[in-house]
Design an enzyme around this catalytic site. Structure first.
Site, PDB file in Angstrom:
ATOM      1  N   MET A 128     -68.622 -62.671  -2.096  1.00  0.00           N
ATOM      2  CA  MET A 128     -67.908 -63.580  -2.999  1.00  0.00           C
ATOM      3  C   MET A 128     -67.338 -62.842  -4.214  1.00  0.00           C
ATOM      4  O   MET A 128     -67.648 -61.684  -4.461  1.00  0.00           O
ATOM      5  CB  MET A 128     -68.853 -64.691  -3.455  1.00  0.00           C
ATOM      6  CG  MET A 128     -69.313 -65.597  -2.323  1.00  0.00           C
ATOM      7  SD  MET A 128     -70.494 -66.867  -2.839  1.00  0.00           S
ATOM      8  CE  MET A 128     -69.444 -67.936  -3.849  1.00  0.00           C
ATOM      9  N   HIS A 129     -66.499 -63.542  -4.957  1.00  0.00           N
ATOM     10  CA  HIS A 129     -66.048 -63.171  -6.315  1.00  0.00           C
ATOM     11  C   HIS A 129     -65.051 -62.025  -6.387  1.00  0.00           C
ATOM     12  O   HIS A 129     -64.472 -61.783  -7.441  1.00  0.00           O
ATOM     13  CB  HIS A 129     -67.239 -62.813  -7.225  1.00  0.00           C
ATOM     14  CG  HIS A 129     -68.400 -63.735  -7.140  1.00  0.00           C
ATOM     15  ND1 HIS A 129     -68.290 -65.086  -7.378  1.00  0.00           N
ATOM     16  CD2 HIS A 129     -69.705 -63.515  -6.830  1.00  0.00           C
ATOM     17  CE1 HIS A 129     -69.487 -65.654  -7.236  1.00  0.00           C
ATOM     18  NE2 HIS A 129     -70.352 -64.725  -6.887  1.00  0.00           N
ATOM     19  N   ASP A 150     -70.536 -65.908   1.354  1.00  0.00           N
ATOM     20  CA  ASP A 150     -71.646 -65.405   2.174  1.00  0.00           C
ATOM     21  C   ASP A 150     -72.905 -66.248   2.062  1.00  0.00           C
ATOM     22  O   ASP A 150     -73.584 -66.500   3.060  1.00  0.00           O
ATOM     23  CB  ASP A 150     -71.942 -63.931   1.872  1.00  0.00           C
ATOM     24  CG  ASP A 150     -72.112 -63.618   0.391  1.00  0.00           C
ATOM     25  OD1 ASP A 150     -72.145 -64.538  -0.450  1.00  0.00           O
ATOM     26  OD2 ASP A 150     -72.212 -62.419   0.075  1.00  0.00           O
TER      27      ASP A 150
END
Length: 485
Positions: free
Chosen positions: A78-79, A237
């Site tokens: 992520m991110h 995830d």
């Protein structure tokens, strides 16, 4: 029919092939490099993700009737910030979730814009790893690159784009950008304005099981797949891992002991804790979840064993550990700074309490316990909201250790359910693809049908009591050390 789940991780892409029945036919992993151009920075080349995923899909499906592949779904780190220009070329290497360069931008968002406003706009506050601070960093430090941005996307969405041509993301992954109005599952106009971007630069939002497009004909031909293969949005995830462990529906809990560590609590109701110590995100099942995220979990044990002790035999290092709840050594597991619940990129790892009779096994034990104590910090925040959790599923590389599972059960006073099959985000991605292709009616149905508990580690009252005393001492260490960080 077959379904492929692609877990785009930090060190490798893991691909899983699943039959409609849930039977796992094959798993393939392909590693790619991680770059640290400056201390605290962490980057990858998105082209590596695509090339290794294509390689992996060819290997994954060797020996099967490839025309029977129906759908591809994702779980992804992520991110991360991926930016494309008007020619669809990657502008700069992706800035990853564990990159720590955005201290100033994070402070600006939390202190100047204000945590109350951020929480109202997005249900979260700024963390150094989130995407919005990265966009602000790029705007300030790389204005020429910033000016070229036509598309902003997350790592797994780059794969979906390359495979289908669909500029998309899903709400669970988008929740970690600090650009999404989580409660209403739409982009926040206020955050778009604060970041100096436009709505057109952001992808179209989907639920995690929704079909975003079909495989490009030239890629289908290269892979030997049908061009009718559906590409499903997938999930971040942790949400994908939760689907893969059946942590769907209301009040379910999953603990992940991967590179990072998470405690994930699914909820039908939207909720935010008072201090935003936990992330409040959309879930891949159409509802919501609360999540505490530690930046270093199993990676603490990897660092300790491989870098310090010089061994990869984790089992041998844990074998001498017999007495639990009595270790006099403590470890603060903040090797990469920390997210939940401290939100402090400057926090660091610390050993505390060594004496002349401290052994190698004591130090190993402290590392494992320190991660469990850190996860307990997030559990306590959830408990403060009135959320009652009595049991949890467990996944991730660290969950292969019987000793660590026993520590988790007794430090957190939870029943720890062990799954027959634990393949995390890659399995979740394949399950989301199966829902998107109509093989199952919804995510909750497939999550409950395909996950089977084969063992439960029960907390032991005497040990719970011993660990309670140790935990209370652990809690005092971070605030005491904080001024020194």
């Amino acid at each position: 029919m077959y379904y492929i789940g692609i877990d785009l991780g930090t060190s490798a892409v893991k691909l899983l092939l699943m039959e409609e029945s849930g039977k796992i036919c094959n798993i393939v992993s392909k590693e790619y490099p991680l770059y640290f151009p400056h201390p605290g920075w962490s980057e990858q080349n998105p082209s590596d993700w695509f090339e290794k995923s294509m390689e992996g899909m060819k290997e994954l499906t060797a020996g099967i009737d490839r025309s029977q592949v129906a759908g591809i779904g994702f779980g992804g780190q992520m991110h991360g910030l991926v930016t494309l220009d008007k020619e669809d070329q990657v502008i700069r290497p992706a800035i990853l979730w564990n990159d720590g360069r955005t201290g100033e931008e994070t402070d600006y968002l939390n202190q100047v814009v204000g945590k109350d406003k951020l929480s109202a706009y997005t249900a979260n506050i700024a963390f150094a790893g989130f995407t919005a601070p990265k966009i602000l960093w790029m705007k300030k430090n790389e204005p020429d690159n910033f000016a070229k941005i036509v598309k902003i996307m997350l790592p797994k969405d780059y794969l979906a784009y390359r495979l289908s041509g669909s500029f998309c993301t899903d709400v669970s992954d988008a929740s970690g950008m600090l650009l999404l109005d989580v409660k209403n599952r739409c982009w926040s106009e206020e955050m778009i304005r604060i970041c100096g971007i436009t709505r057109e630069q952001l992808p179209k939002l989907y639920e995690s099981w929704e079909v975003v497009g079909t495989l490009k004909p030239e890629l289908a031909a290269e892979l030997g797949f049908s061009p009718e293969v559906k590409i499903v949005a997938g999930a971040g995830d942790n949400a994908a891992a939760a689907v893969g462990t059946g942590t769907v529906g209301d009040g379910q809990c999953n603990i992940s002991l991967g590179t990072s560590g998470t405690i994930f609590i699914s909820s039908k109701e939207f909720g935010v804790d008072q201090n935003n110590a936990l992330h409040s995100f959309c879930h891949a099942d159409g509802s919501y979840h609360l999540m505490g995220c530690m930046l270093s979990a199993a990676s603490c044990n990897k660092w300790w064993s491989e870098e310090i002790l010089g061994t990869k035999d984790y089992g041998a290092e844990q074998a001498p550990i017999k007495e639990l709840g009595e270790n006099h050594v403590y470890f603060l597991p903040y090797l990469m700074g920390e997210r939940s619940p401290h939100n402090n990129p400057d926090a660091r790892g610390v050993f505390f309490g060594m004496t002349m009779d401290t052994t190698r096994a004591d130090m190993t034990q402290a590392v494992l316990e320190g991660v469990a104590f850190g996860l307990r910090d997030s559990l306590e925040v959830a408990r403060s909201l009135g959320i009652q959790i009595e049991r949890t599923k467990i996944c991730g590389g660290g969950a292969k250790s019987p000793l660590w599972k026993k520590m988790i059960a007794n430090i957190m006073n939870l029943k720890v359910d062990v799954l027959e099959v634990e393949e995390g985000p890659s399995l979740g991605g394949a399950m989301l693809a199966a829902v998107g292709c109509g093989a199952y009616p919804d995510v909750e149905t497939i999550g409950k049908k395909l996950t089977k508990i084969v063992d439960t580690v029960e907390p032991e009252p005497a040990l719970v009591e011993k660990y309670e005393a140790r935990y209370q001492k652990f809690r005092e260490l971070y605030p005491t050390m904080k001024p020194l960080f």
